[in-house]
Design an enzyme around this catalytic site. Sequence first.
Site, PDB file in Angstrom:
ATOM      1  N   HIS A  22     -26.315  13.771  86.447  1.00 14.83           N
ATOM      2  CA  HIS A  22     -26.653  14.075  87.592  1.00 14.83           C
ATOM      3  C   HIS A  22     -26.490  13.269  88.646  1.00 14.83           C
ATOM      4  O   HIS A  22     -26.200  13.647  89.798  1.00 14.83           O
ATOM      5  CB  HIS A  22     -28.328  14.600  87.506  1.00 14.83           C
ATOM      6  N   ARG A  95     -19.446  20.432  83.201  1.00 13.65           N
ATOM      7  CA  ARG A  95     -19.270  19.447  82.151  1.00 13.65           C
ATOM      8  C   ARG A  95     -17.877  19.890  81.477  1.00 13.65           C
ATOM      9  O   ARG A  95     -17.106  19.206  80.848  1.00 13.65           O
ATOM     10  CB  ARG A  95     -20.497  19.085  81.442  1.00 13.65           C
TER      11      ARG A  95
END
Length: 165
Positions: A22, A95
């Site tokens: 993050h 991702r």
Amino acid sequence: MGAAGERIAIYPGSFDPLTNGHVDIITRGARLFDRIVVAFLRNVDKAPLFSVEERVEIARRVFQGRPEVEVDTFDGLLVEYARRRRACAIVRGLRAISDFEYEMQMALMNRRLVSDVETVFMMPAEAYSYVSSRLVKEVFALGGDVSGLVPPVVEERLRQKQGAK
Ligand code: PNS
């Protein structure tokens, strides 16, 4: 655009807890926009490990001294919040292909609801491509090492939580 003509992006999520993946996306987002708002969803059904207040406090500590990164909370529809904040974009991290389907559905639904807020997908550094909050919690709870995967303050808070049990 924001009040001062700023280009604002919202980075929404539950961040339970914030990971270095993050942090990487926020850092990348902060280079593209004048301000990036890390927005914690308040009304989640699932029982979180950290309360929203704890997660917000952690994020504020991690981004202390970075005025281009704001930490806030929201309820209800993300696009309504983005509109209220006069944001031009929603940032989401991707991702792997496995993230794509859910993310595409959300991006298209959000576009249907409010057409002028664009979703921008960003890829984290490869080193974080397998890191998720869920796995961090699981590995830590089972005694595994999560250093380097989360900011030091998160590791400290995880230890405190474990100690309090
Ligand atoms: O990273 P997360 O925890 O999966 O984040 C999910 C989040 C907060 C982005 C999503 O659940 C959301 O936007 N919730 C707010 C309610 C909403 O707008 N729902 C419609 C989404 S299309």
